[in-house]
Design a protein around this motif. Structure first.
Motif, short mmCIF file in Angstrom:
data_model
loop_
_atom_site.label_atom_id
_atom_site.label_comp_id
_atom_site.label_asym_id
_atom_site.label_seq_id
_atom_site.Cartn_x
_atom_site.Cartn_y
_atom_site.Cartn_z
N TRP A 114 -22.86 58.01 7.68
CA TRP A 114 -23.33 57.10 8.74
C TRP A 114 -24.83 57.72 8.82
CZ3 TRP A 114 -22.01 52.55 10.88
CH2 TRP A 114 -22.51 52.08 12.31
N GLY A 115 -25.01 58.71 9.42
CA GLY A 115 -26.36 59.46 9.67
C GLY A 115 -27.21 59.35 8.71
N ALA A 116 -27.09 59.68 7.24
CA ALA A 116 -27.87 59.42 6.43
C ALA A 116 -28.30 57.94 6.12
CB ALA A 116 -27.16 59.98 4.89
N ILE A 117 -27.72 57.16 6.21
CA ILE A 117 -27.84 55.67 6.27
C ILE A 117 -28.88 55.17 7.48
CG2 ILE A 117 -27.12 53.23 6.13
CD1 ILE A 117 -24.66 54.35 4.38
N GLN A 118 -28.28 55.62 8.64
CA GLN A 118 -29.24 55.10 9.94
C GLN A 118 -30.58 55.91 9.94
OE1 GLN A 118 -28.47 53.15 12.38
NE2 GLN A 118 -26.88 52.24 11.07
N SER A 119 -30.62 57.01 9.10
CA SER A 119 -31.86 57.86 9.14
C SER A 119 -32.85 57.05 8.45
CB SER A 119 -31.76 59.21 8.57
OG SER A 119 -31.59 58.93 7.29
N GLY A 120 -32.61 55.92 7.71
CA GLY A 120 -33.58 55.26 6.78
C GLY A 120 -34.17 56.14 5.62
N LYS A 121 -33.28 56.96 5.16
CA LYS A 121 -33.80 57.56 3.94
C LYS A 121 -33.40 56.91 2.70
CE LYS A 121 -31.00 60.79 1.70
NZ LYS A 121 -30.17 61.83 1.58
N HIS A 122 -32.69 56.11 2.82
CA HIS A 122 -32.51 55.17 1.61
C HIS A 122 -33.45 53.64 1.91
CE1 HIS A 122 -28.99 57.19 0.31
NE2 HIS A 122 -28.60 57.00 1.33
N THR A 123 -34.02 53.50 0.58
CA THR A 123 -35.34 52.51 0.83
C THR A 123 -34.90 51.17 -0.04
OG1 THR A 123 -36.34 53.54 -1.00
CG2 THR A 123 -36.94 54.27 1.27
N PHE A 124 -35.81 50.09 0.08
CA PHE A 124 -35.41 49.08 -0.68
C PHE A 124 -35.43 49.34 -2.22
CE2 PHE A 124 -37.78 45.45 -2.63
CZ PHE A 124 -36.69 44.50 -2.85
N GLN A 125 -34.77 48.55 -2.98
CA GLN A 125 -35.09 48.90 -4.14
C GLN A 125 -34.52 47.58 -5.31
OE1 GLN A 125 -32.53 51.92 -6.00
NE2 GLN A 125 -33.73 53.80 -5.16
N SER A 126 -35.22 47.52 -6.17
CA SER A 126 -35.20 46.33 -6.94
C SER A 126 -35.14 46.64 -8.49
CB SER A 126 -36.26 45.13 -6.79
OG SER A 126 -37.38 45.52 -7.32
N ALA A 127 -34.34 46.27 -9.37
CA ALA A 127 -34.45 46.53 -10.76
C ALA A 127 -33.86 45.32 -11.50
CB ALA A 127 -33.51 47.50 -10.95
N LEU A 128 -34.28 45.20 -13.00
CA LEU A 128 -33.47 44.10 -13.65
C LEU A 128 -32.39 44.70 -14.52
CD1 LEU A 128 -33.67 41.33 -15.01
CD2 LEU A 128 -34.81 42.29 -16.78
N LEU A 129 -31.28 44.38 -14.10
CA LEU A 129 -29.81 45.06 -14.85
C LEU A 129 -29.67 44.28 -16.05
CD1 LEU A 129 -27.92 46.11 -11.75
CD2 LEU A 129 -29.77 47.70 -12.99
N PRO A 130 -28.57 44.57 -16.85
CA PRO A 130 -28.21 43.96 -18.11
C PRO A 130 -27.42 42.63 -17.61
CG PRO A 130 -27.15 46.16 -18.17
CD PRO A 130 -28.24 46.04 -16.87
N GLY A 131 -27.70 41.66 -18.58
CA GLY A 131 -27.36 40.36 -18.48
C GLY A 131 -27.91 39.36 -17.47
N GLN A 132 -29.64 39.80 -17.59
CA GLN A 132 -30.31 38.81 -16.80
C GLN A 132 -29.88 38.90 -15.48
OE1 GLN A 132 -29.95 35.13 -19.22
NE2 GLN A 132 -32.22 35.42 -19.56
N THR A 133 -29.47 40.24 -14.82
CA THR A 133 -29.12 40.40 -13.46
C THR A 133 -30.16 40.95 -12.58
OG1 THR A 133 -27.09 40.29 -14.10
CG2 THR A 133 -27.52 41.17 -11.86
#
Length: 337
Positions: A114-133
């Motif tokens: 909970w603390g790690a997620i609330q801290s903001g250490k995780h940022t926005f990410q985007s990627a093209l995954l298999p199957g045109q996803t």
């Protein structure tokens, strides 16, 4: 929101500022305004024995000489309202909150995660995954320029569409809440146009409506994020939504906005369960009051009083590699069936 205890760390913030002396009249007006606002708009106001609670609050305030000496009265009010989402703020810092015992669906929340997620250490990410996803990890957002905050999500969607993305994974498992409007506006291209949700008060009356109009995010017909509508898909794409027990508050708003949407399925864990809309009320003496006033409701009118559920349960591993992440793998299977 073990999680409950983590919030006690907020108390440490109070040592960074000194309370400003206030006149008794100003502090009394602050207390009176808090009571009046709660009696008028609080979600659970009908459950409160107001005569007794008012007397207790005034006794707890006693001969307060500054705002911080009202903390006991404010905390007591939140406790009587059973409002674990509410807060009182002074000089941009929380000074009163209430958590009580965790609800049954919150008892397996790990305070470290909970603390790690609330801290903001995780940022926005985007990627093209298999199957045109197209993959979008949408995390909590601060207050600020909603249009600018929405831009990275919008740009990523357009870029991934150019690379061939036809359907989407929207990952809200790392979303600790914050500002709902740039999240909704950023995802507007795949959310679709029109009413996407809102909230209901304790009597089942409509309190708020969330809408997407030409890509812009509206709250009760008021524009909150004015973005350039670009790269709209030819048809409403298929979307897999990932949530976890750490998806909270405005992260849950985004989850609810996808509920009832065609071609959409939820994977992961039910959300944290802070599915109440809070207001923002200035009080005398420089205090701000934010209390729960309604429960989130999806575009089909379903109200979420506890948490946002999933269609398929898959345990969340915060440290999983994207290529072995069980939630992402199952979402890909469904999208490519």
């Amino acid at each position: 929101m073990g999680m409950i205890r983590a919030f006690l760390l907020l108390a440490g913030l109070l040592c960074f500022f000194k309370p400003t002396a206030q006149t008794n009249d100003t502090l009394r007006a602050c207390l009176d305004s808090a009571i009046l606002n709660a009696k008028f708009i609080a979600l659970n106001r009908s459950m409160v024995p107001w005569e007794e609670v008012e007397a207790q609050m005034r006794w707890r305030a006693g001969l307060a000489g500054n705002v911080l000496e009202l903390r006991s009265a404010f905390t007591y009010l939140l406790e009587q309202l059973h409002d674990s989402h509410g807060r009182f703020f002074f000089q941009n810092k929380p000074i009163a909150w209430y958590h009580g015992d965790p609800e049954p669906h919150q008892q397996h929340i790990d305070p470290k995660i909970w603390g790690a997620i609330q801290s903001g250490k995780h940022t926005f990410q985007s990627a093209l995954l298999p199957g045109q996803t197209g993959y979008l990890r949408v995390v909590g957002m601060p207050t600020g320029d909603n249009t600018q905050l929405a831009e990275p999500i919008l740009a990523a969607i357009c870029s991934l569409q150019t690379l061939g993305a036809k359907h989407w994974i929207v990952d809200l498992r790392y979303n600790g809440g914050g500002n709902m409007f740039p999240m909704l506006a950023g995802l507007s291209t795949i959310l679709g146009e029109g009413e996407i949700g809102g909230s209901m008060d304790a009597k089942g009356n409509r309190f708020s409506t969330w809408e997407i109009k030409d890509g812009d995010a509206y709250y009760n017909d008021l524009l909150h994020a004015d973005v350039e509508r670009r790269c709209p898909p030819d048809s409403l794409p298929q979307v897999a939504v990932l949530t976890s027990r750490y998806t909270v508050s405005s992260g849950e708003v985004v989850a609810v906005a996808f509920k009832g949407r065609p071609n959409t399925r939820f994977f992961g864990e039910h959300t944290a369960g802070f599915t109440t809309e809070t207001n923002w009320q200035p009080l005398p003496a420089g205090v701000f009051m934010s209390i729960s006033v309604s429960h989130f409701a999806d575009r089909e009118g379903r109200v979420y009083t506890k948490f946002v559920p999933v269609d398929e349960e898959i345990p969340f591993d915060m440290n999983a590699d994207p290529y072995t992440d069980a939630g992402i793998r199952r979402a890909l299977e469904w999208l490519n069936e």
